[in-house]
Design an enzyme around this catalytic site. Structure first.
Site, PDB file in Angstrom:
ATOM      1  NE  ARG A  23      -2.410   0.597   3.741  1.00 20.06           N
ATOM      2  CZ  ARG A  23      -1.837   1.280   4.733  1.00 20.06           C
ATOM      3  NH1 ARG A  23      -1.506   2.537   4.568  1.00 20.06           N
ATOM      4  NH2 ARG A  23      -1.564   0.693   5.885  1.00 20.06           N
ATOM      5  CE1 TYR A  31       1.121   2.336   8.628  1.00 15.04           C
ATOM      6  CE2 TYR A  31      -0.164   3.976   9.822  1.00 15.04           C
ATOM      7  CZ  TYR A  31       0.025   3.182   8.707  1.00 15.04           C
ATOM      8  OH  TYR A  31      -0.882   3.241   7.661  1.00 15.04           O
ATOM      9  CG  HIS A  57      -6.365   1.667   6.235  1.00 12.71           C
ATOM     10  ND1 HIS A  57      -6.416   0.395   5.721  1.00 12.71           N
ATOM     11  CD2 HIS A  57      -7.548   1.869   6.862  1.00 12.71           C
ATOM     12  CE1 HIS A  57      -7.577  -0.159   6.029  1.00 12.71           C
ATOM     13  NE2 HIS A  57      -8.287   0.713   6.713  1.00 12.71           N
TER      14      HIS A  57
END
Length: 395
Positions: free
Chosen positions: A287, A300, A291
């Site tokens: 990705r 993160y 998200h």
């Protein structure tokens, strides 16, 4: 490389890398190597064709026209996705789930389907929707809050988007069981992500599909991050190996390789149509963005990881192959760029022209024959709406 249910393998950590930390601390992880023997790959990141004895037959007959079509699909899907992200940032959509980086997995698998196959997506399968002929503007109504999905699922054999994580795998399994009982030779495919693979609904789907030999393909797009949770925090083994415990094959494919995704999905669908039951396909991809537009991936994961995967870009990979094979010239790429810009303009105009929904539509199609409680709620809502008009009249 496929894995049969009889193949006993020692559990080990996913090849995605060692476990990282989550939360506000960013992680740096190793990435899957192009030479990993578990990974089915037909096009390297440099755009070179790799031979594969098991899967070549599914793409050997592909024409230059079809290759250009796959490239066009990925470019236009990415352009639509970028426009949707921009529209959300401008306040035109409430939320958007980007597919950036996952175009090859979706277009490759989507183009492997027959018209009579049925698709159960999650909420990120914009490329698959494109392959099924769903107008891209119809995908945006739900994210704008004006409908629950702007298309007829039976018109394209493409179910409405599913927000509940993993539940569509149960729907797909039940539908596939029905297909088998009807004696049809079509197949069903269910899309979900690595995060959804940890849901109980997915495990139940695996159980029922195996026991009833349902003609269903479980297509997991492992983009390695379930929001901020890396895959190795969810599974001690690569996800495709989970199929072993349920008694059907699993295969890991390079999810940034559109040819490999096309070939492996064709193989899995062929198994389903031939009465050989379910298959788990793990498309190992990445990705590239957030998200959803409410997420900040920089909290993160580190830039190193993202940059490593940018070098494996699925669109650039196929372009290199097209150019090296003399299957596309600058005229083709220029025309496609113009088409891409036109698509962006059409999407912008369509979203801004979407009418607000009828406020009373929520009370329709709740019960087949009506219901006293719904009638009461409708009347209460009508009085509530009227109170605004009364208040404005009083001023």
């Amino acid at each position: 490389m496929t894995v049969d249910s009889s193949a006993a393998r020692k559990p080990r950590r996913s090849a995605a890398g060692k476990a990282g930390t989550t939360g506000t601390k960013r992680t740096t992880r190793t990435t899957q190597k192009s030479t990993d023997p578990e990974l089915v790959q037909l096009l390297t990141p440099e755009g070179k064709r790799v031979k594969n004895a098991e899967y070549d037959r599914y793409v050997d007959g592909i024409t230059p026209d079809e290759l250009r079509g796959l490239y066009r699909d990925m470019v236009l899907t990415r352009r639509f996705d970028a426009e949707a992200t921009a529209l959300q940032r401008q306040g035109e959509l409430g939320l958007w789930a980007s597919l950036l980086g996952q175009e090859a997995a979706q277009i490759g698998s989507g183009r492997a389907l027959r018209d009579d196959d049925y698709v159960f997506p999650t909420y990120r399968e914009h490329g698959v929707a494109w392959c099924r002929g769903v107008d891209p503007t119809n995908l945006l109504g739900m994210f704008r809050g004006v409908n629950n999905g702007g298309w007829d699922p039976n018109g394209n054999n493409f179910h409405l988007y599913t927000i509940v994580i993993g539940s569509q795998t149960l729907h797909a399994t039940g539908y596939a069981m029905g297909v088998a009982k009807d004696g049809a030779d079509s197949a069903v495919i269910a899309y979900f992500g690595d995060g959804a693979s940890s849901q109980g609904d997915v495990a139940e789907s695996f159980t029922f599909s195996a026991v009833y030999n349902a003609p269903v393909v479980f297509f997991c797009q492992n983009n390695q991050w379930a929001i901020s949770e890396p895959t190795e925090k969810q599974s001690r083994v690569p996800l495709y190996q989970r199929a072993q415990g349920f008694g059907f094959p699993g295969v890991r494919v390079d999810g940034n390789d559109v040819l490999a995704c096309l070939a492996v999905t064709k193989w899995a669908l062929e198994r389903a149509r031939d009465g050989e039951g379910p298959t788990l396909v793990e498309a190992f991809t990445y990705r590239m963005g957030a998200h959803t537009t409410s997420d900040d991936p920089s909290r993160y994961r580190g830039d190193e990881e993202r940059l490593a995967w940018e070098a494996k870009d699925p669109i650039l990979r196929l372009r290199r192959f097209l150019e090296a094979s003399n299957h596309a010239d600058e005229g083709f790429f220029a025309e496609l760029e113009a088409e891409s810009e036109a698509l962006g303009r059409r999407v912008r105009e369509a979203v801004r022209a979407m009418p607000d929904p009828d406020h009373f539509a929520i009370f329709e199609n709740v019960y087949a024959d009506g219901h006293a409680l719904v009638d009461e709620e409708r009347a209460q809502f009508a009085a509530y709406q009227a109170s605004f008009a009364d208040a404005e009249g009083g001023h």
